[in-house]
Design a protein around this motif. Structure first.
Motif, PDB file in Angstrom:
ATOM      1  N   LEU A  30      -9.702  67.528  -0.521  1.00  0.00           N
ATOM      2  CA  LEU A  30     -10.588  66.484   0.021  1.00  0.00           C
ATOM      3  C   LEU A  30     -11.495  67.056   1.113  1.00  0.00           C
ATOM      4  N   THR A  31     -10.918  67.910   1.952  1.00  0.00           N
ATOM      5  CA  THR A  31     -11.710  68.505   3.018  1.00  0.00           C
ATOM      6  C   THR A  31     -12.881  69.290   2.403  1.00  0.00           C
ATOM      7  N   ASN A  32     -12.563  69.993   1.300  1.00  0.00           N
ATOM      8  CA  ASN A  32     -13.603  70.759   0.614  1.00  0.00           C
ATOM      9  C   ASN A  32     -14.699  69.859   0.071  1.00  0.00           C
ATOM     10  N   VAL A  33     -14.279  68.788  -0.570  1.00  0.00           N
ATOM     11  CA  VAL A  33     -15.234  67.879  -1.207  1.00  0.00           C
ATOM     12  C   VAL A  33     -16.193  67.290  -0.164  1.00  0.00           C
ATOM     13  N   PHE A  34     -15.612  66.904   1.012  1.00  0.00           N
ATOM     14  CA  PHE A  34     -16.435  66.213   2.001  1.00  0.00           C
ATOM     15  C   PHE A  34     -17.062  67.152   3.042  1.00  0.00           C
ATOM     16  N   SER A  35     -16.939  68.435   2.806  1.00  0.00           N
ATOM     17  CA  SER A  35     -17.415  69.374   3.822  1.00  0.00           C
ATOM     18  C   SER A  35     -18.908  69.193   4.118  1.00  0.00           C
TER      19      SER A  35
ATOM     20  N   LYS B 201     -12.911  63.183  10.444  1.00  0.00           N
ATOM     21  CA  LYS B 201     -11.446  63.241  10.544  1.00  0.00           C
ATOM     22  C   LYS B 201     -10.839  62.778   9.225  1.00  0.00           C
ATOM     23  N   ILE B 202      -9.741  63.408   8.806  1.00  0.00           N
ATOM     24  CA  ILE B 202      -8.967  62.897   7.668  1.00  0.00           C
ATOM     25  C   ILE B 202      -7.535  62.709   8.176  1.00  0.00           C
ATOM     26  N   THR B 203      -7.012  61.476   7.992  1.00  0.00           N
ATOM     27  CA  THR B 203      -5.594  61.285   8.346  1.00  0.00           C
ATOM     28  C   THR B 203      -4.863  60.840   7.088  1.00  0.00           C
ATOM     29  N   PHE B 204      -3.585  61.149   7.050  1.00  0.00           N
ATOM     30  CA  PHE B 204      -2.768  60.806   5.889  1.00  0.00           C
ATOM     31  C   PHE B 204      -1.500  60.141   6.395  1.00  0.00           C
ATOM     32  N   ASN B 205      -1.233  58.935   5.914  1.00  0.00           N
ATOM     33  CA  ASN B 205      -0.029  58.253   6.422  1.00  0.00           C
ATOM     34  C   ASN B 205       1.124  58.319   5.425  1.00  0.00           C
TER      35      ASN B 205
ATOM     36  N   GLY C  73       0.831  57.878   2.169  1.00  0.00           N
ATOM     37  CA  GLY C  73       0.446  57.238   0.904  1.00  0.00           C
ATOM     38  C   GLY C  73      -1.062  57.180   0.767  1.00  0.00           C
ATOM     39  N   ILE C  74      -1.717  56.932   1.880  1.00  0.00           N
ATOM     40  CA  ILE C  74      -3.156  56.685   1.841  1.00  0.00           C
ATOM     41  C   ILE C  74      -3.867  57.596   2.834  1.00  0.00           C
ATOM     42  N   TYR C  75      -5.035  58.085   2.385  1.00  0.00           N
ATOM     43  CA  TYR C  75      -5.872  58.878   3.300  1.00  0.00           C
ATOM     44  C   TYR C  75      -6.837  57.949   4.012  1.00  0.00           C
ATOM     45  N   MET C  76      -7.073  58.229   5.292  1.00  0.00           N
ATOM     46  CA  MET C  76      -8.121  57.540   6.016  1.00  0.00           C
ATOM     47  C   MET C  76      -9.212  58.565   6.295  1.00  0.00           C
ATOM     48  N   LEU C  77     -10.432  58.232   5.875  1.00  0.00           N
ATOM     49  CA  LEU C  77     -11.535  59.181   6.012  1.00  0.00           C
ATOM     50  C   LEU C  77     -12.537  58.640   7.016  1.00  0.00           C
ATOM     51  N   TYR C  78     -12.859  59.419   8.012  1.00  0.00           N
ATOM     52  CA  TYR C  78     -13.820  58.998   9.032  1.00  0.00           C
ATOM     53  C   TYR C  78     -15.077  59.862   8.936  1.00  0.00           C
ATOM     54  N   PHE C  79     -16.231  59.199   8.701  1.00  0.00           N
ATOM     55  CA  PHE C  79     -17.501  59.931   8.599  1.00  0.00           C
ATOM     56  C   PHE C  79     -18.418  59.526   9.739  1.00  0.00           C
ATOM     57  N   SER C  80     -19.333  60.404  10.059  1.00  0.00           N
ATOM     58  CA  SER C  80     -20.298  60.054  11.102  1.00  0.00           C
ATOM     59  C   SER C  80     -21.286  59.038  10.534  1.00  0.00           C
ATOM     60  N   GLY C  81     -22.072  58.462  11.403  1.00  0.00           N
ATOM     61  CA  GLY C  81     -22.969  57.369  11.044  1.00  0.00           C
ATOM     62  C   GLY C  81     -23.969  57.685   9.941  1.00  0.00           C
TER      63      GLY C  81
ATOM     64  N   VAL D 248     -20.237  59.192  -0.503  1.00  0.00           N
ATOM     65  CA  VAL D 248     -18.821  59.578  -0.633  1.00  0.00           C
ATOM     66  C   VAL D 248     -18.380  59.430  -2.084  1.00  0.00           C
ATOM     67  N   ILE D 249     -18.741  58.285  -2.724  1.00  0.00           N
ATOM     68  CA  ILE D 249     -18.362  58.017  -4.123  1.00  0.00           C
ATOM     69  C   ILE D 249     -18.948  59.111  -5.023  1.00  0.00           C
ATOM     70  N   LEU D 250     -20.194  59.403  -4.728  1.00  0.00           N
ATOM     71  CA  LEU D 250     -20.900  60.410  -5.529  1.00  0.00           C
ATOM     72  C   LEU D 250     -20.165  61.761  -5.441  1.00  0.00           C
ATOM     73  N   ALA D 251     -19.830  62.155  -4.227  1.00  0.00           N
ATOM     74  CA  ALA D 251     -19.149  63.435  -4.010  1.00  0.00           C
ATOM     75  C   ALA D 251     -17.806  63.456  -4.729  1.00  0.00           C
ATOM     76  N   LEU D 252     -17.070  62.340  -4.645  1.00  0.00           N
ATOM     77  CA  LEU D 252     -15.753  62.259  -5.293  1.00  0.00           C
ATOM     78  C   LEU D 252     -15.917  62.384  -6.796  1.00  0.00           C
ATOM     79  N   GLY D 253     -16.942  61.729  -7.347  1.00  0.00           N
ATOM     80  CA  GLY D 253     -17.184  61.724  -8.785  1.00  0.00           C
ATOM     81  C   GLY D 253     -17.576  63.115  -9.276  1.00  0.00           C
ATOM     82  N   GLN D 254     -18.463  63.712  -8.539  1.00  0.00           N
ATOM     83  CA  GLN D 254     -18.936  65.044  -8.968  1.00  0.00           C
ATOM     84  C   GLN D 254     -17.801  66.065  -8.962  1.00  0.00           C
ATOM     85  N   ASN D 255     -16.884  65.926  -8.031  1.00  0.00           N
ATOM     86  CA  ASN D 255     -15.778  66.885  -7.937  1.00  0.00           C
ATOM     87  C   ASN D 255     -14.555  66.443  -8.744  1.00  0.00           C
ATOM     88  N   LYS D 256     -14.735  65.375  -9.520  1.00  0.00           N
ATOM     89  CA  LYS D 256     -13.672  64.851 -10.404  1.00  0.00           C
ATOM     90  C   LYS D 256     -12.337  64.674  -9.656  1.00  0.00           C
ATOM     91  N   ILE D 257     -12.432  64.091  -8.456  1.00  0.00           N
ATOM     92  CA  ILE D 257     -11.212  63.808  -7.675  1.00  0.00           C
ATOM     93  C   ILE D 257     -10.556  62.550  -8.250  1.00  0.00           C
TER      94      ILE D 257
END
Lengths: 595, 383
Positions: free
Chosen positions: B324-329, B335-339, B341-349, B356-365
């Motif tokens: 995930l860190t790679n995908v969103f680099s 910040k990425i936190t993991f509890n 079960g679920i990741y919490m992703l914090y992006f700047s404004g 984000v959806i696009l990046a996830l799709g392109q990297n087939k996550i």
């Protein structure tokens, strides 16, 4: 079922309180039960034998009807509570006006009263049966026959002694002396066996003065001369003492002192006159008010005997036995044999006697022997009895019994029962018990409905603890300070405590927790009437004590004596209702406040 | 066109699109707004017919539209007041020697508004509701109510201020009698009581359950009956404690929609506060969400226009943190936190959700679930 649903729907849409309290249905059921109890009351005494024993009003308790009553009442009240507790508008904060809230209490009261008062229809049924079966005119006729025929029912000998003579009028004014110490043997007197009779005229002395114990003084002159009085009468503030004046010659009317039907003057029964009088309240004897000797009856008997008409006498005896048969009074008498016992036309002397009980044992009722035995030791008693009895009228009475019997006691019970039941004011006598029972129960249910179970339970606990506290503090006061006026201390202590309990929810509705105030509210609902009663009691206590210092006690105004128990009860009950009506505003305020 | 007519028109559209399930409930709302007994009668009859003929959708739509046209012709008086009905200022409540203190909480509620009250267990949701319902006394602050009837007594106030606890009390006796009893106590006209009760039963979907016993109802239907009873009281403020507990997801959605819709009535709006753990669902219908943490309510400061807000996403995925860190680099991830079960992703404004959806799709996550919680109180829970 459809009908019930329709009525229910009608009620729920228009009168939610009426619907919720189920008063319509419970009143219908209780009307049904009242009718059943009325019918049971009506048929309970159809057999005259049930009237043979004393106090038929008590049959309700003796026969187990009270048990049936209690079970039905419990079932009805429980069932009603289960049905009513299904909904509670006030607890759910539906709009409930003060009148509606008071209306709920009133409904509870009416419902409980109707569910516990089956005694009334039972007695009403019984009363109606008695009035229908034994109407007044029939009873007047019957009692007249019974009183006349009773003269010939020689079950005792005392009624036939010369001292019983009341007619002509002169006998009513004279005193018949039987004590040999007062007999003047030089003057006209009558002696028979070991008895002696002499007639005296009387004079009277009136006294109004009393001694320090509030007793009438004895007339001074008689006290000096040591003269005994014959009798006395108190009328208003005066006491009349009667003394022997002089012997009167009655030989014009009296031939000898033999036991005779001519002397009979005691009515067997006198019907009570008004509806207000209640035989059960008779001061002298609650059950057997003894009729006074009656000149009129004596006159009737004398005239009857003077006519000496066998058919007429026979008819009276026959009528009497007929009535006895109807009332199922046990007897083995028949008209002819009885007539033979009675009919001695020369002087109508009483020669034979009749037992007044089926299994009468003379020895066990040997009253004179019992008296002797009680006063003398065994050997003296035997001698005394021998000496007395041989020459006594009692000996004559004992030895001249026939084998006939007639249960006079049963007849008297029956007449008393019929007569008293007709005049029995069963409502005002008993209604207060049922009213108060209903008031207490409905106040308790009301408390539960406006607060909750927890508060009611804590109210019970708090009341217990407070009572204990009052008891202990009073005890400490009496031991350490003074035991003389501990009553005052306790009363005023409770008065102050009650004032605090009543005041807090009214004047300080936000003080303490809601539970605390709820407890005080419940205590006020249940305790206001006793509180008022306590105030009346304290006033009375002061008045009584103040009165003790005044000489003439009867002139004092004492509140609780002035208000008799019935008036006090009505006043307290009304106070209770008015209080609850006013108190509903406090209850509503309490309910709405947060915890 | 009035608001009422607009609503009627919306409902007609629902039926024309064959959204019968939703449409019928909206139809009943419109019918209830008319307060017209003839309309009530027809609506009740139609409900009865509908339940007896479940497969005759065409006829139903036909009949419904006819009824809606009638409803549309009836004038409905709109409730126009912007006055608050409840105003709490700096309310606090201390328990047991200040071991727990709620507040200070301030809020202002108008009729027609729905407030969601969220927070973890033990953070004072129930306490706050009970204080607002006048069941509990508060330690400090002021509570001000402004009802249609001015200066009511405390008791009158509570007849219009209804609080439903999480565990509702058992009903005794017939369900219908319980409902009739309410209206009768509230002084409704005797001849209207039956119709009004049936209308409410129909509205809350209880038509086929009205003859059952309380013990025969599921907890969801118990809540519905409790709501029916409450709504018949025409409360001005309604406070619901966890109305969604014990309900399945679908039932939760339906009941929330119903509540929203009823609270938004044209002529008889209700101020509604409900507490819940179901954040998304509550957020969806609430005008405002109150998040309580340790008894404190921090009203989120409004974001300034120049400052772009942080994008916060919740992601459920089997991928590792490294992947995930790679995908969103390239997406300015903060910040990425993991509890667990679920990741919490914090992006700047600068980053958008679509980026984000696009990046996830392109990297087939592989994704099970992703959600934007930037504006949701959910973000307080995860923090």
């Amino acid at each position: 079922m459809n009908f019930i649903n329709k009525i229910n729907k009608y009620l729920i849409e228009r009168f939610p309180t009426i619907w919720n309290t189920k008063i319509v249905w419970i009143l219908l059921i209780s009307l049904l039960v009242h009718i059943i109890f009325f019918l049971i009351g009506y048929v309970s005494h159809t057999n005259p034998q049930t009237l043979h024993y004393g106090y038929i009003v008590g049959d309700y308790f003796k026969s187990g009807m009270i048990l049936v009553h209690i079970i039905i009442s419990l079932l009805m009240i429980t069932g009603w509570l289960v049905a009513m507790f299904k909904n509670n508008a006030f607890k759910n904060f539906y709009p409930v006006s003060r009148t509606q809230l008071f209306g709920q209490f009133l409904c509870y009261f009416i419902i409980i009263f109707c569910s516990v008062s089956f005694y009334f229809p039972y007695i009403a049924g019984l009363k109606m049966f008695i009035s229908n079966k034994y109407p007044d005119d029939l009873m007047i006729k019957n009692v007249a026959v019974i009183n006349k025929a009773n003269a010939f029912l020689s079950t005792d000998y005392q009624s036939y002694q010369l001292s019983q003579r009341k007619y002509p009028q002169i006998f009513e004014e004279l005193h018949c002396e039987t004590n040999s110490d007062y007999i003047d043997y030089s003057k006209n007197h009558y002696a028979i066996r070991n008895e002696v009779y002499q007639f005296y005229s009387l004079y009277q002395k009136a006294v109004t003065q009393k001694n320090e114990y509030n007793e009438f003084l004895y007339p001074e002159e008689e006290q000096k001369k040591n003269i005994d009085f014959v009798s006395y009468q108190v009328r208003n503030d005066t006491c009349f003492y009667f003394y022997r004046k002089e012997v009167v010659d009655v030989s014009e009317y009296v031939k000898n002192a033999e036991l005779s039907y001519y002397n009979f003057s005691r009515p067997f029964y006198t019907l009570s006159s008004g509806t207000s009088s209640n035989r059960y309240d008779d001061y002298n004897d609650p059950y057997y008010p003894l009729p006074q000797n009656d000149a009129q009856l004596n006159q009737q008997i004398i005239k009857l005997l003077d006519r000496s008409n066998p058919e007429e006498i026979k008819q009276i005896l026959d009528d009497f036995l007929h009535i006895s048969k109807q009332l199922k009074i046990k007897t083995n008498l028949n008209t002819n044999d009885w007539f033979k016992i009675v009919y001695h036309p020369d002087n109508f002397e009483v020669k034979q006697f009749i037992y007044n009980n089926f299994n009468f044992d003379l020895n066990s009722y040997d009253a004179e022997a019992v008296v002797e035995a009680a006063t003398a030791n065994a050997s003296e008693a035997v001698i005394a009895e021998e000496a007395v009895s041989r020459n006594s009228t009692y000996y004559f009475f004992k030895n001249n019994h026939t084998n006939y019997f007639y249960e006079t006691g049963t007849l008297k019970n029956t007449l008393v029962n019929i007569d008293s039941m007709k005049n029995y004011d069963f409502i005002s006598q008993n209604i207060h018990i049922y009213l108060w029972l209903s008031f207490i129960l409905s106040a308790l249910i009301f408390s539960f409905r406006v607060t909750n179970l927890r508060t009611v339970i804590f109210t019970g606990i708090t009341t217990g603890v407070l009572s204990l506290l009052v008891g202990l503090i009073s005890l400490m006061y009496s031991l350490s300070v003074s035991s003389y006026n501990v009553e005052y201390f306790t009363s005023y202590f409770i008065l102050a405590l009650g004032f605090i309990i009543l005041s807090i929810p009214v004047f300080m509705p936000k003080s303490g927790s809601k539970l605390f105030r709820g407890i005080l509210i419940n205590m006020s609902i249940l305790g206001f009437v006793p509180y008022v009663f306590l105030i009346l009691g304290i006033i009375t206590m002061h008045q009584k004590d103040a009165c003790r210092e005044v000489y003439n006690y009867s002139d004092c105004f004492i509140l609780l004596q002035w208000l008799d128990s019935t008036t006090t009860s009505w006043i307290l009950l009304t106070t209770g209702f008015i209080f609850l009506l006013i108190y509903t505003s406090v209850i509503k305020k309490w309910r709405a406040l947060p915890e | 066109m009035s608001r009422h007519q607009q609503r009627v028109q919306e409902v007609i559209t629902f039926f024309e699109n064959k959204d019968v399930f939703l449409g019928f409930r909206k139809l009943l709302d419109c019918a209830m707004d008319t307060q017209n007994m003839d309309i009530y009668r027809e609506a009740v009859e139609l409900t009865d017919w509908k339940e007896k003929h479940p497969n005759e959708e065409e006829t139903l739509i036909h009949r419904t539209i006819a009824l809606l046209e009638k409803i549309g012709n009836i004038e409905v008086k709109e409730h126009h007041t912007n006055e608050y009905v409840l105003k709490a200022t700096e309310i606090t409540k201390s328990y047991g020697n200040h071991k727990f203190t709620l507040g200070p909480v301030s809020l202002t509620l108008k009729k027609g508004e729905v407030f969601g009250l969220v927070g973890e267990n033990g953070n004072g949701k129930t306490t706050l509701l009970r204080i607002l319902a006048k069941e509990l006394a508060h330690s400090s602050g002021t509570l001000d109510y402004s009802f249609a009837v001015k200066n009511p007594t405390d008791y009158e106030l509570r007849t219009k201020l209804v609080y439903i606890p999480q565990r509702t009390e058992k009903w005794y006796g017939s369900l219908m009698d319980n409902l009739r009893f309410v209206l009768s106590n509230y002084g409704e006209k005797p001849e209207e009581i039956e119709l009004r009760v049936l209308m409410m039963v129909a509205r809350l979907g209880l038509w086929n359950y009205k003859h059952l016993k309380w013990s025969e109802l599921s907890s969801g239907y118990k809540m519905r009956f409790e709501l029916a009873r409450t709504l018949l009281r025409k409360p001005e403020i309604l406070l619901l404690d966890e109305p969604l507990a014990n309900l399945d997801v679908l039932a939760q959605q339906i009941i929330l929609e119903d509540l929203k819709s009823i609270a938004n009535s044209v002529n008889n709006p209700i101020a509604l506060i409900l507490s819940s753990q179901q954040l998304y669902e509550v957020e969806k219908i609430s005008d405002k969400v109150i998040f309580l943490k340790n008894g404190k309510y921090n009203e989120p400061k409004p974001e300034t226009e120049t400052e772009k807000p942080t994008l916060i996403l919740e992601l459920d995925s089997n991928s590792t943190r490294e992947e995930l860190t790679n995908v969103f680099s390239e997406l300015a991830i903060e910040k990425i936190t993991f509890n667990g079960g679920i990741y919490m992703l914090y992006f700047s404004g600068e980053t958008t959700f679509s980026d984000v959806i696009l990046a996830l799709g392109q990297n087939k996550i592989p994704m099970i679930y992703i959600r934007d919680i930037s504006a949701s109180t959910r973000r307080f829970f995860v923090n």
